[in-house]
Design an enzyme around this catalytic site. Structure first.
Site, PDB file in Angstrom:
ATOM      1  N   GLU A  85       0.860  -1.198   0.000  1.00 37.17           N
ATOM      2  CA  GLU A  85       0.000   0.000   0.000  1.00 37.17           C
ATOM      3  C   GLU A  85       0.895   1.248   0.000  1.00 37.17           C
ATOM      4  O   GLU A  85       1.929   1.278   0.681  1.00 37.17           O
ATOM      5  CB  GLU A  85      -0.847  -0.033   1.289  1.00 37.17           C
ATOM      6  CG  GLU A  85      -1.705   1.195   1.530  1.00 37.17           C
ATOM      7  CD  GLU A  85      -2.309   1.207   2.951  1.00 37.17           C
ATOM      8  OE1 GLU A  85      -1.659   0.717   3.902  1.00 37.17           O
ATOM      9  OE2 GLU A  85      -3.436   1.728   3.087  1.00 37.17           O
ATOM     10  N   ASN A 100      -7.183   5.835  -1.912  1.00 39.09           N
ATOM     11  CA  ASN A 100      -6.052   4.961  -1.612  1.00 39.09           C
ATOM     12  C   ASN A 100      -6.205   3.775  -2.568  1.00 39.09           C
ATOM     13  O   ASN A 100      -7.110   2.953  -2.401  1.00 39.09           O
ATOM     14  CB  ASN A 100      -6.132   4.538  -0.135  1.00 39.09           C
ATOM     15  CG  ASN A 100      -4.893   3.808   0.326  1.00 39.09           C
ATOM     16  OD1 ASN A 100      -4.156   3.256  -0.469  1.00 39.09           O
ATOM     17  ND2 ASN A 100      -4.685   3.780   1.637  1.00 39.09           N
ATOM     18  N   LYS A 108      -9.529   1.645  -2.061  1.00 38.04           N
ATOM     19  CA  LYS A 108      -9.770   1.147  -0.693  1.00 38.04           C
ATOM     20  C   LYS A 108     -11.152   1.550  -0.152  1.00 38.04           C
ATOM     21  O   LYS A 108     -11.516   2.734  -0.179  1.00 38.04           O
ATOM     22  CB  LYS A 108      -8.661   1.686   0.214  1.00 38.04           C
ATOM     23  CG  LYS A 108      -8.656   1.143   1.634  1.00 38.04           C
ATOM     24  CD  LYS A 108      -7.401   1.656   2.357  1.00 38.04           C
ATOM     25  CE  LYS A 108      -7.255   1.172   3.772  1.00 38.04           C
ATOM     26  NZ  LYS A 108      -5.998   1.634   4.392  1.00 38.04           N
ATOM     27  N   GLU A 118      -5.967   8.874   7.835  1.00 37.61           N
ATOM     28  CA  GLU A 118      -6.434   8.373   6.526  1.00 37.61           C
ATOM     29  C   GLU A 118      -7.820   8.907   6.186  1.00 37.61           C
ATOM     30  O   GLU A 118      -8.126   9.181   5.031  1.00 37.61           O
ATOM     31  CB  GLU A 118      -6.469   6.842   6.517  1.00 37.61           C
ATOM     32  CG  GLU A 118      -5.158   6.188   6.169  1.00 37.61           C
ATOM     33  CD  GLU A 118      -5.333   4.722   5.786  1.00 37.61           C
ATOM     34  OE1 GLU A 118      -5.892   4.446   4.717  1.00 37.61           O
ATOM     35  OE2 GLU A 118      -4.898   3.856   6.565  1.00 37.61           O
ATOM     36  N   CYS A 159      -4.893  -3.053   2.914  1.00 38.84           N
ATOM     37  CA  CYS A 159      -4.642  -2.932   4.350  1.00 38.84           C
ATOM     38  C   CYS A 159      -5.844  -3.215   5.242  1.00 38.84           C
ATOM     39  O   CYS A 159      -6.186  -4.358   5.487  1.00 38.84           O
ATOM     40  CB  CYS A 159      -4.022  -1.575   4.667  1.00 38.84           C
ATOM     41  SG  CYS A 159      -3.252  -1.615   6.312  1.00 38.84           S
ATOM     42  N   ASN A 178       0.110  -1.142   5.414  1.00 42.24           N
ATOM     43  CA  ASN A 178       0.983  -0.392   6.342  1.00 42.24           C
ATOM     44  C   ASN A 178       0.308  -0.496   7.696  1.00 42.24           C
ATOM     45  O   ASN A 178      -0.720   0.146   7.928  1.00 42.24           O
ATOM     46  CB  ASN A 178       1.034   1.096   5.985  1.00 42.24           C
ATOM     47  CG  ASN A 178       1.925   1.425   4.816  1.00 42.24           C
ATOM     48  OD1 ASN A 178       3.060   1.830   4.980  1.00 42.24           O
ATOM     49  ND2 ASN A 178       1.387   1.292   3.602  1.00 42.24           N
TER      50      ASN A 178
END
Ligand code: CDV
Length: 309
Positions: A47, A111, A128, A147, A173, A198
């Site tokens: 990621e 993302n 994502k 995020e 993730c 991550n």
């Protein structure tokens, strides 16, 4: 004919805040070349593999935020990676921050993970869905995980593509912790799920989970693989990045839930496995035969008779 695919899980160690996209592309290309020399046909990167994990720093400045994002893929910085992969006949999956500007000028930040075939064509993009962390600055934290400030959730859900001789899907993730991530793709016949991550080893909202980070990581990846009869490739950006220690533990899981390859360091390293995609059917045609065990008999009879209600 057997469907074999050799896959490389290309873990990255930390990326410093001052490392440029070009610096990262040099590292990614070196991992790609290592994987190719070991027979890989597909290489999976983590990621946000082109930058440090920037949601660690909060900013309201729109230009500063967007400086971490890519408006085009490939672009000038990443073109050498695309070129080298095509030259070697190796496909890859790469996580990065994507800026989409709509026809009406609206700006969307995702993302994203892209999947590129061995001939250089783009198979698809995944954006994502499960965005963790917080929306506003929380100065009491040892580091931010903003995020939810930087990204909006992807609108497209979990897709599965015909690629690399099989059925391939992607997730990113935090998605890997949610059963529906795998199940949606499982019901679409997925055989290989590619997941970059991550994961800081410190989880501020509930630090008692810190010691379980590695356990939970392998728990969800193994369960997702087994319960859906699919291979799962989990690829970390690990090690201590800008003072924050992150989980490594990159590994490739078989439909049996077993690990077939894993990294042993927290730095740049490729774990390689030769996958037999037909192995998925052992699970999907026996213990997890959805049509046989879950579709009510009534509906099966209707389908067999080709009739309506
Ligand atoms: N990048 C992530 O999505 N990280 C989350 C952290 C915040 C827990 C994860 O689920 O690993």
């Amino acid at each position: 004919m057997a469907r074999h695919l050799t896959v490389g899980a290309a873990q990255m160690g930390p990326i410093g805040r001052d490392e440029s996209r070009a610096d990262c592309v040099v590292r990614l290309t070196s991992l790609l070349e290592d994987a190719a020399s070991r027979g890989c046909e597909l290489v999976v990167f983590p990621e946000l593999a082109l930058t440090t994990f920037f949601p660690r720093w909060f900013t309201d400045d729109a230009d500063e935020m967007e400086s971490w994002f890519e408006a085009d893929m490939p672009n000038t910085a990443t073109q050498p990676l695309f070129d080298r992969a095509k030259e070697l006949g190796v496909g890859f999956s790469l996580g990065y921050a994507e800026l989409v500007v709509g026809a009406d000028g609206t700006r969307h930040r995702y993302n994203t993970q892209i999947l590129v075939e061995r001939d250089g064509t783009t198979v698809g993009k995944y954006r994502k869905v499960h965005i963790p962390g917080h929306e506003s600055n929380e100065p009491g934290r040892p580091f931010q995980h903003a995020e939810r400030h930087y990204f909006e959730p992807g609108p497209d859900g979990f897709e599965v593509w015909n690629a690399f001789g099989g059925r391939v899907g992607m997730a990113i993730c935090n998605d890997r912790r949610w059963p529906e991530t795998y199940r949606v793709m499982g019901l679409k016949g997925v055989e290989l799920i590619l997941i970059g991550y991550n994961t800081p080893l410190h989880y501020e909202p509930d630090p008692q989970q810190n010691a379980l980070a590695g356990f939970h990581n392998h728990l969800v990846l193994a369960a997702g693989a087994y319960q859906n009869g699919t291979y799962v490739v989990g690829v970390a950006k690990g090690g201590i990045e800008e003072g924050v220690d992150s989980l490594a533990q990159t590994a490739i899981f078989a439909p049996s839930g077993q690990i077939v390859a894993q990294c042993i360091t927290t730095g740049d390293e490729v774990a390689v496995a030769r996958l037999d995609l037909d192995f998925c059917s052992f699970y999907n045609n026996t213990l997890f035969d959805f049509d046989r065990y879950r579709i009510p008999k009534h509906y099966r009879l209707i389908a067999e008779e080709g009739g309506g209600a």
